[in-house]
Design a protein around this motif. Structure first.
Motif, short mmCIF file in Angstrom:
data_model
loop_
_atom_site.label_atom_id
_atom_site.label_comp_id
_atom_site.label_asym_id
_atom_site.label_seq_id
_atom_site.Cartn_x
_atom_site.Cartn_y
_atom_site.Cartn_z
N UNK A 90 0.83 -1.20 0.00
CA UNK A 90 0.00 0.00 0.00
C UNK A 90 0.87 1.27 0.00
N UNK A 91 1.95 1.24 0.75
CA UNK A 91 2.80 2.42 0.83
C UNK A 91 3.63 2.64 -0.43
N UNK A 92 3.77 1.63 -1.27
CA UNK A 92 4.57 1.74 -2.48
C UNK A 92 3.76 2.23 -3.68
N UNK A 177 -3.92 1.24 6.49
CA UNK A 177 -3.82 2.42 7.34
C UNK A 177 -2.49 3.15 7.12
N UNK A 178 -1.40 2.40 7.02
CA UNK A 178 -0.10 3.02 6.74
C UNK A 178 -0.10 3.72 5.39
N UNK A 179 -0.74 3.10 4.41
CA UNK A 179 -0.83 3.72 3.10
C UNK A 179 -1.62 5.02 3.12
N UNK A 180 -2.70 5.06 3.90
CA UNK A 180 -3.50 6.28 4.01
C UNK A 180 -2.71 7.41 4.66
N UNK A 253 10.98 11.66 -2.94
CA UNK A 253 11.92 10.96 -2.07
C UNK A 253 11.73 11.36 -0.60
N UNK A 254 11.20 12.54 -0.37
CA UNK A 254 10.86 12.92 1.01
C UNK A 254 9.79 11.97 1.57
N UNK A 255 8.73 11.76 0.80
CA UNK A 255 7.66 10.86 1.23
C UNK A 255 8.19 9.43 1.35
N UNK A 256 9.02 9.03 0.39
CA UNK A 256 9.62 7.69 0.43
C UNK A 256 10.42 7.50 1.71
N UNK A 257 11.21 8.50 2.07
CA UNK A 257 12.03 8.39 3.27
C UNK A 257 11.20 8.33 4.54
N UNK A 264 7.07 1.25 7.84
CA UNK A 264 7.38 -0.11 7.44
C UNK A 264 7.42 -0.34 5.95
N UNK A 265 7.60 0.72 5.15
CA UNK A 265 7.62 0.57 3.70
C UNK A 265 8.99 0.16 3.21
#
Length: 307
Positions: A90-92, A177-180, A253-257, A264-265
């Protein structure tokens, strides 16, 4: 009732002055909060072309479909193959679909503010109870909400599909939830950056080009520098710690970090190694700082425009 009062001019022509009986408004005054909500609602609807021409609906609706179709395909594959997990976390998902998100921001941020600047309607807003802060908050919240709908809808498709595929409920709910949380932060960040850039010029075309350039060039440059740093670390046997710090200079990359450090992504950084918790705290501070700075710049911009 209209009253006619004949007036005779020196030339003998007769002119009539009509009293058409204008009356002052004595109904309820709904005030600033109602005006702000109305502006928010109108701006949110406009972000998907609702209440506008058919031509205005094509691009935002098409991008919305493009965001959701891959999620539906992944769900269909997971159900058909009876997979134990979804193909993409979800986070990806938002990171993978970043090009579509950037195009949406580039098309809708100028639509939200550039037209008001071009047709000089901003002072008309401020001639009513609405103030600069109300205008900025309404526009910021509307674009962020539109982006959240764009990025959260495919996550909902993934989640519903995962439950239909009878994947583990607890794991899928946690991932959802983590993705949201991730896309909510992304929506605020991208909305702020897009509106600041679009508010600089009343020309919508220039605003679109500028937003695309900032989002794509920054990501391309950061990704290239990270790849170089990773290659040098491998060849020289050194540390790849510079990769995390380079990631501070691009919105994606900010969001990725942030999500790889705290949600947990799996990181998209070279080597798949994201920032540590300490570095992740810096990412959070920078992200929140950029959002706050964007809000402050918009306030300064519209205080000048409204004069």
């Amino acid at each position: 009732m209209a009253v006619e009062q004949p007036v005779t001019t020196q030339s003998g022509d007769q002119t009539r002055i009509h009293n058409i009986g204008y009356r002052s408004y004595d109904g309820p005054r709904l005030g600033r909060s109602y005006a702000t909500r109305s502006l928010y609602s109108q701006s949110l609807r406009g972000s998907y072309g609702l209440g506008r021409s058919v031509k205005s609906k094509v691009l935002p609706m098409l991008l919305f479909v493009v965001m959701c179709v891959p999620a539906a395909i992944m769900v269909a594959v997971a159900v058909a193959t009876k997979a134990n997990d979804l193909p993409v976390d979800y986070t990806r998902y938002a990171i993978v679909m970043q090009a579509v998100i950037s195009l949406y921001v580039a098309s809708q941020a100028p639509q939200s503010v550039s037209r008001d600047l071009r047709f000089k309607t901003v002072p008309l807003y401020f001639s009513r109870p609405i103030e600069t802060a109300d205008y900025v908050r309404a526009k910021f919240a509307a674009l962020a909400s539109a982006l959240f709908l764009l990025t959260a809808a495919p996550l909902l498709v993934l989640y519903v599909g995962a439950l239909l595929a009878k994947l583990d409920f607890a794991d899928q709910t946690k991932g959802f939830a983590q993705g949201l949380v991730s896309v909510a932060l992304l929506s605020l960040l991208f909305a702020g950056i897009g509106l600041v850039i679009a508010s600089v010029t009343p020309r919508r075309g220039f605003g679109i080009a500028a937003v695309i350039a900032v989002l794509t060039i920054s990501y391309g440059a950061v990704s290239t520098l990270q790849a170089i740093a990773d290659a040098q670390a491998i060849d020289g046997g050194g540390s790849s710690g510079a990769i995390a710090w380079i990631g501070l200079f691009s919105p994606i990359t900010l969001i990725d970090g942030v999500q790889s450090a705290f949600l947990g992504a799996t990181s998209a950084f070279p080597g798949g190694v994201g920032p540590s918790n300490g570095e992740g705290a810096v990412y959070v501070l920078v992200t929140l700082g950029v959002i706050a700075a964007a809000y402050g710049l918009l306030m300064r911009r519209y205080k000048k425009v409204g004069l």
